[in-house]
Design an enzyme around this catalytic site. Structure first.
Site, PDB file in Angstrom:
ATOM      1  N   HIS A  75      50.153 -87.536  36.173  1.00  0.00           N
ATOM      2  CA  HIS A  75      50.190 -86.191  35.595  1.00  0.00           C
ATOM      3  C   HIS A  75      49.679 -86.257  34.162  1.00  0.00           C
ATOM      4  O   HIS A  75      48.904 -85.401  33.751  1.00  0.00           O
ATOM      5  CB  HIS A  75      51.617 -85.645  35.658  1.00  0.00           C
ATOM      6  CG  HIS A  75      51.720 -84.214  35.267  1.00  0.00           C
ATOM      7  ND1 HIS A  75      50.998 -83.217  35.898  1.00  0.00           N
ATOM      8  CD2 HIS A  75      52.453 -83.585  34.302  1.00  0.00           C
ATOM      9  CE1 HIS A  75      51.283 -82.050  35.348  1.00  0.00           C
ATOM     10  NE2 HIS A  75      52.161 -82.247  34.372  1.00  0.00           N
ATOM     11  N   PHE A  85      56.466 -77.011  34.847  1.00  0.00           N
ATOM     12  CA  PHE A  85      57.581 -76.383  34.158  1.00  0.00           C
ATOM     13  C   PHE A  85      58.582 -75.857  35.189  1.00  0.00           C
ATOM     14  O   PHE A  85      58.202 -75.311  36.224  1.00  0.00           O
ATOM     15  CB  PHE A  85      57.095 -75.202  33.311  1.00  0.00           C
ATOM     16  CG  PHE A  85      56.390 -75.587  32.042  1.00  0.00           C
ATOM     17  CD1 PHE A  85      56.363 -76.895  31.589  1.00  0.00           C
ATOM     18  CD2 PHE A  85      55.747 -74.619  31.280  1.00  0.00           C
ATOM     19  CE1 PHE A  85      55.721 -77.245  30.411  1.00  0.00           C
ATOM     20  CE2 PHE A  85      55.101 -74.955  30.099  1.00  0.00           C
ATOM     21  CZ  PHE A  85      55.080 -76.264  29.666  1.00  0.00           C
TER      22      PHE A  85
END
Length: 417
Positions: free
Chosen positions: A305, A403
């Site tokens: 990521h 998120f």
């Protein structure tokens, strides 16, 4: 239960490094940065004045001008990438069985720019509610797969996945499972995102999530570098054609690789920060390995990521160390966000393509912009700094985290008949 094997038979993408697969891959392996000053709006008063835009994109090269005006940019990118992927897979309206081919696309935010502009126009008016009749259809996340389904008459499963930056990885994973279970023969999947706008840049600036290295945009995305100061906002459209192996063989399709397995977990920790010990990341990699029936020693490359944020990079590396143990030192690790920026909901799809291409070509794209080692990261790990490396890549793992604590991982491996 015996499930079907699934392979990749088509790829299409528009990224900050190029507007097709060949340009994108060449940019990756040559360590090109897609960052530059923002051109999509006047960013002179913003804390961050640069981004990784898709360049030289003219939607009318793909879509009738009148129709293009009814679409947000994220949908236009999805359509353009879908055209390339369908052509690459050798598919068109005439040679598909419409009810057996579906489409699932991910986007983290969708038509934010459309929403922003409509609200600005209303606020500048006299209070009379004048809104475009296309306001809602341009903005909603599911409109991108809707448009692509109508374009190609795809009447199978059709919806969107929304999990912030993990959105398009979840879309690919769900498509994988539908194919495994025989609920479709072909799935068009991936994602798109286009929020390089006043609202997008302003919102992330307010969170202090983005780099403010305005004096040197091309080196601003610095995953795993000691002086990293946040991510660089990107945009993209990226599409894969997934197909059951038996269907691909029956029609004589080109096969890139096999989709081995996927995982999905939650941090259940914080709205934006990762779990400090990488708990969700650790669990999702374990889940993907289990689903693929693979061991840690089977993985050669992890496309991380790696957003270039102080907390996120460390947490993911901790998770890799916990999952892979001594095998971690045999891996190549890299963050292609150092070149593409962070495409949010489309990140998983463009990074899945990078992982697939590494398996196909036995080349690991680099993590560029490394200048100073971070003492918090084990120096024995191979982060593929600054230059692509050739090695046999039998299997590659791609991680995405969003998120809200959303984690998704997917594994691609060489196809063996």
């Amino acid at each position: 239960m015996q499930t079907k094997r699934v392979v990749v038979t088509g790829i299409g993408c528009l990224t900050p490094l190029g507007n097709n697969l060949e340009e994108y891959w060449n940019g990756l392996i040559n360590g090109v940065s897609g960052a530059a000053e923002i051109t999509l709006f006047d960013a002179s008063k913003f804390k961050t004045k640069f981004a990784c835009e898709v360049k030289n994109f003219d939607p009318t090269n793909y879509i009738d001008r009148k129709e293009a005006r009814k679409m947000d940019r994220f949908t236009q990118l999805a359509i353009a990438a879908s055209d390339e992927a369908m052509k690459d897979a050798g598919l068109n309206k005439e040679n598909i069985e419409p009810d057996r081919i579906g489409i699932i696309l991910g986007s983290g935010i969708g038509g934010l720019t459309t929403f922003q502009n409509e609200v600005i126009d209303f606020a500048r008016g006299d209070g009379t509610p004048r809104f475009s009749p296309f306001f809602i259809p341009k903005m909603i996340l599911d409109i991108a797969p809707g448009h692509v389904s109508m374009r190609y008459n795809l009447r199978g499963p059709n919806f969107s996945t929304v999990s912030a930056c993990a959105s398009s990885t979840h879309a690919i994973a769900v498509s994988l499972d539908l194919l495994r279970l025989g609920k479709a023969d072909i799935m068009v999947t991936g994602g798109s995102e286009a929020v390089i706008s006043e609202a997008g840049v302003g919102g992330f600036n307010a969170m202090k999530a983005m780099s403010e290295r305005n004096d040197d945009p091309k080196t601003a995305s610095r995953p795993y570098d000691k002086e990293r100061d946040g991510f660089v906002l990107g945009e993209a459209g990226a599409i894969l054609v997934l197909e059951t192996l038996e269907h691909a063989i029956e029609r004589g399709a080109k096969i890139y690789c096999e989709v081995a397995g996927s995982g999905a977990t939650a941090d259940a920790y914080h709205i934006t920060a990762p779990h400090p010990e990488g708990l969700g990341a650790k669990n999702v990699m374990h889940a993907a390995l289990k689903d693929a029936n693979m061991q840690t020693e089977d993985i050669d490359y992890i496309n991380t990521h790696g957003t270039s944020t102080p907390l996120g990079d460390v947490a993911e590396v901790k998770a890799i160390m916990q999952v892979f143990g001594e095998d971690a030192f045999k891996l190549n690790i890299s963050s292609t966000k150092s070149m593409t920026g962070h495409a949010l909901g489309a990140a998983g799809a463009i990074e899945a393509i990078a992982a697939i291409q590494s398996v196909v070509h036995d080349i690991v794209p680099p993590t560029i912009n490394h200048f100073i080692d971070d003492d918090e990261l084990d120096s024995r790990l191979n982060f593929t700094f600054n230059k692509a490396q050739q090695r046999t890549v039998n299997a590659a793992l791609s991680n995405t985290f969003g998120f809200g604590g959303h984690n998704a991982a997917i594994i691609f491996k060489k196809y063996i008949s």
